[in-house]
Write an enzyme that holds these catalytic residues in place. Sequence first.
Site, PDB file in Angstrom:
ATOM      1  N   LYS A  69       0.838  -1.202   0.000  1.00  0.00           N
ATOM      2  CA  LYS A  69       0.000   0.000   0.000  1.00  0.00           C
ATOM      3  C   LYS A  69       0.872   1.251   0.000  1.00  0.00           C
ATOM      4  CE  LYS A  69      -3.746  -2.540   2.114  1.00  0.00           C
ATOM      5  NZ  LYS A  69      -4.399  -3.017   3.330  1.00  0.00           N
ATOM      6  N   ASP A 114     -11.433   2.005   3.834  1.00  0.00           N
ATOM      7  CA  ASP A 114     -11.750   0.581   3.694  1.00  0.00           C
ATOM      8  C   ASP A 114     -13.258   0.367   3.584  1.00  0.00           C
ATOM      9  OD1 ASP A 114      -9.663  -1.182   3.446  1.00  0.00           O
ATOM     10  OD2 ASP A 114      -9.348  -1.475   5.612  1.00  0.00           O
ATOM     11  N   GLN A 139      -5.010  -2.149   9.691  1.00  0.00           N
ATOM     12  CA  GLN A 139      -4.851  -3.444   9.029  1.00  0.00           C
ATOM     13  C   GLN A 139      -5.433  -4.558   9.912  1.00  0.00           C
ATOM     14  OE1 GLN A 139      -3.389  -3.741   5.861  1.00  0.00           O
ATOM     15  NE2 GLN A 139      -4.058  -5.877   5.951  1.00  0.00           N
TER      16      GLN A 139
END
Length: 297
Positions: free
Chosen positions: A54, A121, A98
């Site tokens: 990322k 997200d 994460q």
Amino acid sequence: MTGARLILGKDVSESIYSELRVRIQALKNNGTTPGLAVVLVGDDPASQVYVRMKGKMCEELGMRSLTITLPPSATQEELLAKIGELNRDPGIHGFLVQLPLPGHMDEEEVINAIDPRKDVDCFHPSNVGRMLIGNPDFLPATPAGVQQMLIRSGIDTSGRHVVVVGRSNIVGKPMAAMMLQKGKGADSTVTVVHSRTKDLPSATRQADILIVAIGKPKFITADMVKDGAVVIDVGTNRVDDPSSPKGSRLVGDVDFDAVREKASAISPVPGGVGPMTICMLMANTVAAAEMAAEVIR
Ligand code: NDP
């Protein structure tokens, strides 16, 4: 039949990245550099790889990238404090924590603490709700990636029967909800099947478009697929392979070689959906920066 046309996430993501570069430059011209932060708790090797990928993609696009690493022993309060800082940081337009988190942490409380306008997200209940009612700020990255693969491969979804295999909160459920919406890349008739479904093959054989996300290697065999169907394989499974230098290789949830002979179009694993998830995360970060900068699109 010589085999289905391949739908490759690498090609689709390249075209999206070209569009994003233009939007990023426009933001920069107006004094905003889109910024993405990723919070990693612990030292899970797979998570470390994802986080590095990322960061690397942010740099390639000329975006700001921030990685915050907390030790496995970090407390829930420490993580929530970090989220509070990122919520207030005007240079960070989107961030994510994460997953999975270490067992002692409360994932739901963590997701709820993220400012929905920075929740790239799209896991916050407010964003999930907005997606469901068809008024989203963000779409969840993996299903959004699948939808872009269909749209940009010229596959008509309107009135087609989409069967989604799997009902997780990150893939199956949002995928089904997105295909049900009104509009481009959607307007489908949707069926969702899962581990409790009775006679799953009779459902998958009805699919004009079959989207599979269960995490079971080669689960979907040719007899479960209708002639001419479009098959999108989200599954990513590492299986033993003594002939490979690594001793293992990635396979999808679909028996690719056999199903390819029956389908009209199919996404392989690797090289199919894989590259799309990070791509759509980048797209969400650019959209978040545009929202913050009040760019009208
Ligand atoms: P989950 O484990 O969270 O969910 C799996 C789903 O599949 C569940 O709904 C489960 O049903 C269903 N399922 C499991 N076994 C069967 C079965 N035998 N028959 C029917 N349904 C079954 O997985 P995810 O949704 O997170 O991920 C699915 C796959 O996609 C994984 O391989 C994952 O690695 C991959 N993935 C790939 C991404 C990418 O970027 N390419 C991103 C995200 C995921 P039930 O609910 O009844 O238990």
